[in-house]
Design a protein around this motif. Structure first.
Motif, PDB file in Angstrom:
ATOM      1  N   SER A  98       0.836  -1.210   0.000  1.00 13.31           N
ATOM      2  CA  SER A  98       0.000   0.000   0.000  1.00 13.31           C
ATOM      3  C   SER A  98       0.869   1.258   0.000  1.00 13.31           C
ATOM      4  O   SER A  98       0.508   2.263  -0.619  1.00 13.31           O
ATOM      5  CB  SER A  98      -0.951  -0.003   1.189  1.00 13.31           C
ATOM      6  OG  SER A  98      -0.234   0.052   2.396  1.00 13.31           O
ATOM      7  N   GLY A  99       2.016   1.217   0.674  1.00 10.95           N
ATOM      8  CA  GLY A  99       2.942   2.354   0.632  1.00 10.95           C
ATOM      9  C   GLY A  99       3.480   2.588  -0.766  1.00 10.95           C
ATOM     10  O   GLY A  99       3.607   3.732  -1.218  1.00 10.95           O
ATOM     11  N   LEU A 100       3.791   1.510  -1.469  1.00 12.79           N
ATOM     12  CA  LEU A 100       4.280   1.629  -2.843  1.00 12.79           C
ATOM     13  C   LEU A 100       3.197   2.201  -3.758  1.00 12.79           C
ATOM     14  O   LEU A 100       3.479   3.089  -4.568  1.00 12.79           O
ATOM     15  CB  LEU A 100       4.744   0.267  -3.364  1.00 12.79           C
ATOM     16  CG  LEU A 100       5.263   0.223  -4.790  1.00 12.79           C
ATOM     17  CD1 LEU A 100       6.511   1.090  -4.926  1.00 12.79           C
ATOM     18  CD2 LEU A 100       5.570  -1.196  -5.213  1.00 12.79           C
ATOM     19  N   VAL A 101       1.985   1.720  -3.622  1.00  9.74           N
ATOM     20  CA  VAL A 101       0.881   2.244  -4.443  1.00  9.74           C
ATOM     21  C   VAL A 101       0.651   3.730  -4.122  1.00  9.74           C
ATOM     22  O   VAL A 101       0.479   4.550  -5.035  1.00  9.74           O
ATOM     23  CB  VAL A 101      -0.404   1.414  -4.224  1.00  9.74           C
ATOM     24  CG1 VAL A 101      -1.618   2.104  -4.842  1.00  9.74           C
ATOM     25  CG2 VAL A 101      -0.239   0.024  -4.809  1.00  9.74           C
ATOM     26  N   GLY A 102       0.675   4.091  -2.840  1.00 13.14           N
ATOM     27  CA  GLY A 102       0.504   5.492  -2.454  1.00 13.14           C
ATOM     28  C   GLY A 102       1.607   6.370  -3.034  1.00 13.14           C
ATOM     29  O   GLY A 102       1.352   7.483  -3.488  1.00 13.14           O
ATOM     30  N   PHE A 103       2.830   5.868  -3.021  1.00 11.42           N
ATOM     31  CA  PHE A 103       3.952   6.617  -3.592  1.00 11.42           C
ATOM     32  C   PHE A 103       3.777   6.818  -5.100  1.00 11.42           C
ATOM     33  O   PHE A 103       3.957   7.909  -5.620  1.00 11.42           O
ATOM     34  CB  PHE A 103       5.265   5.876  -3.311  1.00 11.42           C
ATOM     35  CG  PHE A 103       6.453   6.498  -3.972  1.00 11.42           C
ATOM     36  CD1 PHE A 103       7.010   7.659  -3.473  1.00 11.42           C
ATOM     37  CD2 PHE A 103       7.019   5.914  -5.110  1.00 11.42           C
ATOM     38  CE1 PHE A 103       8.119   8.229  -4.085  1.00 11.42           C
ATOM     39  CE2 PHE A 103       8.118   6.484  -5.726  1.00 11.42           C
ATOM     40  CZ  PHE A 103       8.668   7.643  -5.204  1.00 11.42           C
ATOM     41  N   LEU A 104       3.388   5.747  -5.797  1.00  7.11           N
ATOM     42  CA  LEU A 104       3.205   5.838  -7.240  1.00  7.11           C
ATOM     43  C   LEU A 104       2.052   6.751  -7.614  1.00  7.11           C
ATOM     44  O   LEU A 104       2.133   7.493  -8.600  1.00  7.11           O
ATOM     45  CB  LEU A 104       3.026   4.448  -7.840  1.00  7.11           C
ATOM     46  CG  LEU A 104       4.248   3.537  -7.765  1.00  7.11           C
ATOM     47  CD1 LEU A 104       3.917   2.145  -8.268  1.00  7.11           C
ATOM     48  CD2 LEU A 104       5.410   4.118  -8.530  1.00  7.11           C
ATOM     49  N   VAL A 105       0.975   6.719  -6.848  1.00 10.60           N
ATOM     50  CA  VAL A 105      -0.156   7.609  -7.115  1.00 10.60           C
ATOM     51  C   VAL A 105       0.260   9.061  -6.866  1.00 10.60           C
ATOM     52  O   VAL A 105      -0.092   9.956  -7.628  1.00 10.60           O
ATOM     53  CB  VAL A 105      -1.379   7.215  -6.272  1.00 10.60           C
ATOM     54  CG1 VAL A 105      -2.453   8.281  -6.315  1.00 10.60           C
ATOM     55  CG2 VAL A 105      -1.944   5.883  -6.755  1.00 10.60           C
ATOM     56  N   GLY A 106       1.008   9.290  -5.811  1.00 11.32           N
ATOM     57  CA  GLY A 106       1.494  10.638  -5.517  1.00 11.32           C
ATOM     58  C   GLY A 106       2.423  11.154  -6.597  1.00 11.32           C
ATOM     59  O   GLY A 106       2.430  12.335  -6.905  1.00 11.32           O
ATOM     60  N   GLN A 107       3.239  10.287  -7.188  1.00 17.00           N
ATOM     61  CA  GLN A 107       4.123  10.693  -8.271  1.00 17.00           C
ATOM     62  C   GLN A 107       3.336  11.033  -9.524  1.00 17.00           C
ATOM     63  O   GLN A 107       3.748  11.872 -10.310  1.00 17.00           O
ATOM     64  CB  GLN A 107       5.128   9.579  -8.584  1.00 17.00           C
ATOM     65  CG  GLN A 107       6.155   9.357  -7.498  1.00 17.00           C
ATOM     66  CD  GLN A 107       7.084  10.526  -7.343  1.00 17.00           C
ATOM     67  OE1 GLN A 107       7.533  11.115  -8.304  1.00 17.00           O
ATOM     68  NE2 GLN A 107       7.373  10.868  -6.099  1.00 17.00           N
ATOM     69  N   GLY A 108       2.212  10.373  -9.730  1.00 14.59           N
ATOM     70  CA  GLY A 108       1.392  10.635 -10.910  1.00 14.59           C
ATOM     71  C   GLY A 108       0.713  11.994 -10.880  1.00 14.59           C
ATOM     72  O   GLY A 108       0.362  12.542 -11.919  1.00 14.59           O
ATOM     73  N   LYS A 109       0.523  12.571  -9.692  1.00 16.97           N
ATOM     74  CA  LYS A 109      -0.137  13.860  -9.567  1.00 16.97           C
ATOM     75  C   LYS A 109       0.775  15.016  -9.878  1.00 16.97           C
ATOM     76  O   LYS A 109       0.333  16.131 -10.092  1.00 16.97           O
ATOM     77  CB  LYS A 109      -0.698  14.032  -8.157  1.00 16.97           C
ATOM     78  CG  LYS A 109      -1.864  13.134  -7.873  1.00 16.97           C
ATOM     79  CD  LYS A 109      -2.415  13.375  -6.497  1.00 16.97           C
ATOM     80  CE  LYS A 109      -3.600  12.483  -6.222  1.00 16.97           C
ATOM     81  NZ  LYS A 109      -4.156  12.696  -4.886  1.00 16.97           N
ATOM     82  N   LYS A 110       2.080  14.801  -9.871  1.00 14.68           N
ATOM     83  CA  LYS A 110       3.041  15.903 -10.092  1.00 14.68           C
ATOM     84  C   LYS A 110       3.100  16.296 -11.534  1.00 14.68           C
ATOM     85  O   LYS A 110       2.899  15.714 -12.457  1.00 14.68           O
ATOM     86  CB  LYS A 110       4.431  15.508  -9.610  1.00 14.68           C
ATOM     87  CG  LYS A 110       4.492  15.454  -8.102  1.00 14.68           C
ATOM     88  CD  LYS A 110       5.900  15.168  -7.642  1.00 14.68           C
ATOM     89  CE  LYS A 110       5.964  15.151  -6.135  1.00 14.68           C
ATOM     90  NZ  LYS A 110       7.258  14.853  -5.630  1.00 14.68           N
TER      91      LYS A 110
END
Length: 110
Positions: A98-110
């Motif tokens: 879940s941390g990895l998915v959260g990180f990847l989703v956060g990177q997609g917003k930039k």
């Protein structure tokens, strides 16, 4: 002598409207360091930025290595461990995923 002439060192006052025309642009630049000092400062700032990038890169890979080892250990424990061990191993694997998915989703917003 008038007061403004005495303040100016005996010269008559300067009228800027006579000097500056409508088609002219002037820029005032104040520099308090020599070119050698400026070059040394820029070299130091570049070295500091390079060191910061290297430290961040090393820390990223170290953290990735630790998380990878924990992840592999938990997957191994989940696959062959006792039922009590599988409970905590599944929780850790779930948290890492879940941390990895959260990180990847956060990177997609930039």
């Amino acid at each position: 002598m008038s007061e403004s002439t005495q303040e100016n060192g005996g010269n008559s006052p300067i009228n800027l409207s006579q000097i500056v025309g409508r088609d002219h642009r002037y820029e005032l630049s104040v520099n308090n360091e020599t070119p050698e000092d400026a070059a040394a400062r820029r070299a130091q700032e570049m070295a500091d930025a390079d060191m910061k990038r290297k430290m961040t890169f090393a820390l990223f890979w170290f953290a990735l290595l630790i998380v990878g080892v924990v992840f592999i250990g938990c997957v191994y424990t989940f696959s062959i461990g006792m039922p009590e061990d599988k409970k905590w191993a599944a929780g850790i694997v779930s948290a890492i995923a879940s941390g990895l998915v959260g990180f990847l989703v956060g990177q997609g917003k930039k």
